[in-house]
Scaffold this motif. Structure first.
Motif, PDB file in Angstrom:
ATOM      1  N   UNK A  80       0.881  -1.162   0.000  1.00  0.00           N
ATOM      2  CA  UNK A  80       0.000   0.000   0.000  1.00  0.00           C
ATOM      3  C   UNK A  80       0.922   1.215   0.000  1.00  0.00           C
ATOM      4  N   UNK A  81       0.882   1.982  -1.070  1.00  0.00           N
ATOM      5  CA  UNK A  81       1.821   3.090  -1.228  1.00  0.00           C
ATOM      6  C   UNK A  81       1.567   4.163  -0.172  1.00  0.00           C
ATOM      7  N   UNK A  82       2.612   4.534   0.589  1.00  0.00           N
ATOM      8  CA  UNK A  82       2.441   5.591   1.590  1.00  0.00           C
ATOM      9  C   UNK A  82       2.269   6.959   0.917  1.00  0.00           C
ATOM     10  N   UNK A  83       1.677   7.895   1.639  1.00  0.00           N
ATOM     11  CA  UNK A  83       1.456   9.234   1.087  1.00  0.00           C
ATOM     12  C   UNK A  83       2.765   9.990   0.903  1.00  0.00           C
ATOM     13  N   UNK A  84       3.730   9.725   1.778  1.00  0.00           N
ATOM     14  CA  UNK A  84       5.019  10.405   1.689  1.00  0.00           C
ATOM     15  C   UNK A  84       6.145   9.409   1.949  1.00  0.00           C
ATOM     16  N   UNK A  85       7.293   9.703   1.360  1.00  0.00           N
ATOM     17  CA  UNK A  85       8.506   8.918   1.557  1.00  0.00           C
ATOM     18  C   UNK A  85       9.643   9.876   1.891  1.00  0.00           C
ATOM     19  N   UNK A  86      10.682   9.345   2.493  1.00  0.00           N
ATOM     20  CA  UNK A  86      11.865  10.145   2.788  1.00  0.00           C
ATOM     21  C   UNK A  86      13.024   9.635   1.944  1.00  0.00           C
ATOM     22  N   UNK A  87      13.596  10.525   1.142  1.00  0.00           N
ATOM     23  CA  UNK A  87      14.791  10.219   0.361  1.00  0.00           C
ATOM     24  C   UNK A  87      15.956  10.935   1.023  1.00  0.00           C
ATOM     25  N   UNK A  88      16.930  10.165   1.472  1.00  0.00           N
ATOM     26  CA  UNK A  88      18.110  10.737   2.120  1.00  0.00           C
ATOM     27  C   UNK A  88      19.269  10.688   1.145  1.00  0.00           C
ATOM     28  N   UNK A  89      19.895  11.839   0.923  1.00  0.00           N
ATOM     29  CA  UNK A  89      21.084  11.932   0.085  1.00  0.00           C
ATOM     30  C   UNK A  89      22.265  12.132   1.033  1.00  0.00           C
ATOM     31  N   UNK A  90      23.122  11.114   1.130  1.00  0.00           N
ATOM     32  CA  UNK A  90      24.270  11.172   2.032  1.00  0.00           C
ATOM     33  C   UNK A  90      25.531  11.465   1.235  1.00  0.00           C
ATOM     34  N   UNK A  91      26.233  12.506   1.639  1.00  0.00           N
ATOM     35  CA  UNK A  91      27.498  12.851   0.997  1.00  0.00           C
ATOM     36  C   UNK A  91      28.561  11.851   1.450  1.00  0.00           C
ATOM     37  N   UNK A  92      29.417  11.367   0.547  1.00  0.00           N
ATOM     38  CA  UNK A  92      30.399  10.352   0.925  1.00  0.00           C
ATOM     39  C   UNK A  92      31.433  10.817   1.948  1.00  0.00           C
ATOM     40  N   UNK A  93      31.683  12.129   2.040  1.00  0.00           N
ATOM     41  CA  UNK A  93      32.747  12.615   2.911  1.00  0.00           C
ATOM     42  C   UNK A  93      32.233  13.531   4.018  1.00  0.00           C
ATOM     43  N   UNK A  94      31.383  14.470   3.696  1.00  0.00           N
ATOM     44  CA  UNK A  94      30.941  15.492   4.646  1.00  0.00           C
ATOM     45  C   UNK A  94      29.516  15.225   5.110  1.00  0.00           C
ATOM     46  N   UNK A  95      29.347  14.804   6.344  1.00  0.00           N
ATOM     47  CA  UNK A  95      28.015  14.533   6.891  1.00  0.00           C
ATOM     48  C   UNK A  95      27.176  15.810   6.991  1.00  0.00           C
ATOM     49  N   UNK A  96      27.831  16.954   7.092  1.00  0.00           N
ATOM     50  CA  UNK A  96      27.104  18.225   7.173  1.00  0.00           C
ATOM     51  C   UNK A  96      26.353  18.542   5.882  1.00  0.00           C
ATOM     52  N   UNK A  97      26.733  17.912   4.783  1.00  0.00           N
ATOM     53  CA  UNK A  97      26.090  18.163   3.494  1.00  0.00           C
ATOM     54  C   UNK A  97      24.916  17.240   3.214  1.00  0.00           C
ATOM     55  N   UNK A  98      24.641  16.285   4.111  1.00  0.00           N
ATOM     56  CA  UNK A  98      23.536  15.345   3.905  1.00  0.00           C
ATOM     57  C   UNK A  98      22.217  16.092   3.753  1.00  0.00           C
ATOM     58  N   UNK A  99      21.343  15.554   2.897  1.00  0.00           N
ATOM     59  CA  UNK A  99      20.041  16.173   2.618  1.00  0.00           C
ATOM     60  C   UNK A  99      18.933  15.161   2.835  1.00  0.00           C
ATOM     61  N   UNK A 100      17.819  15.628   3.373  1.00  0.00           N
ATOM     62  CA  UNK A 100      16.645  14.790   3.582  1.00  0.00           C
ATOM     63  C   UNK A 100      15.498  15.424   2.801  1.00  0.00           C
ATOM     64  N   UNK A 101      14.951  14.676   1.832  1.00  0.00           N
ATOM     65  CA  UNK A 101      13.908  15.189   0.943  1.00  0.00           C
ATOM     66  C   UNK A 101      12.632  14.404   1.176  1.00  0.00           C
ATOM     67  N   UNK A 102      11.569  15.117   1.504  1.00  0.00           N
ATOM     68  CA  UNK A 102      10.262  14.476   1.656  1.00  0.00           C
ATOM     69  C   UNK A 102       9.616  14.442   0.280  1.00  0.00           C
ATOM     70  N   UNK A 103       9.261  13.237  -0.159  1.00  0.00           N
ATOM     71  CA  UNK A 103       8.612  13.050  -1.453  1.00  0.00           C
ATOM     72  C   UNK A 103       7.117  12.823  -1.214  1.00  0.00           C
TER      73      UNK A 103
END
Length: 174
Positions: free
Chosen positions: A92-115
């Motif tokens: 059952x497809x959820x209304x929203x998903x979380x896509x996390x973009x993790x930078x290979x070196x700098x954790x401060x650059x990680x992004x969390x995108x709500x789809x």
């Protein structure tokens, strides 16, 4: 007899020839130390033992994703910094998903995108910042990034924006 008057030490050329390299070394060292502290690479987690003990919980997420036959294709658009995702599987497809973009070196650059769901199995959202270089991707139904261990399933992938703007997401192989 011509008596030579002595000058103060800071007016002597020989004093500056000795001191100038020392002062230069101190200044360059101070700049290098401040750059090293400010731009240091992320270190190994202090909780590596706890993280390794939690591995079996995250492996369960991958097993559930495989059992549901989940797979996704993510497509980024550099022109408007948008992201579109097509999710396939028996769920059952959820209304929203979380896509996390993790930078290979700098954790401060990680992004969390709500789809947000556009239609059954199709999601869209917007990405803050520039889309460049390489990123690790993780998709899950849990919207709080701090609670990723509680997610029912997860999909993983990797994208290099120097090579393209689309990437498949699949359960991690065991």
């Amino acid at each position: 007899m011509n008596e030579q008057t002595s000058k103060p030490w800071y007016r002597e050329a020989w004093a500056w020839m000795v001191l100038a390299p020392l002062v230069l070394v101190v200044l360059v060292s101070a700049v290098m130390v401040s750059m090293a502290v400010r731009h240091a690479d992320d270190t190994v987690s202090d909780t590596y033992y706890k993280d390794s003990r939690m591995y079996h919980f995250t492996a369960d997420q991958d097993h559930r994703a495989q059992a549901l036959g989940l797979a996704a294709m993510v497509q980024f658009q550099r022109t408007d910094n948008s992201v579109n995702l097509e999710l396939n599987g028996e769920l059952a497809y959820p209304r929203q998903l979380l896509l996390t973009m993790s930078h290979p070196v700098e954790a401060d650059l990680d992004r969390h995108i709500v789809l947000s769901q556009v239609s059954a199995g199709r999601y869209s959202g917007s990405v803050p910042g520039n889309l460049e270089h390489r990123w690790y991707l993780r998709l899950m139904p849990e919207l709080d990034p701090q609670q990723h261990q509680k997610a029912e399933w997860r999909l993983k992938g990797e994208i290099n924006f120097d090579l393209g703007e689309a990437a498949p997401l699949n359960p991690a192989s065991q």
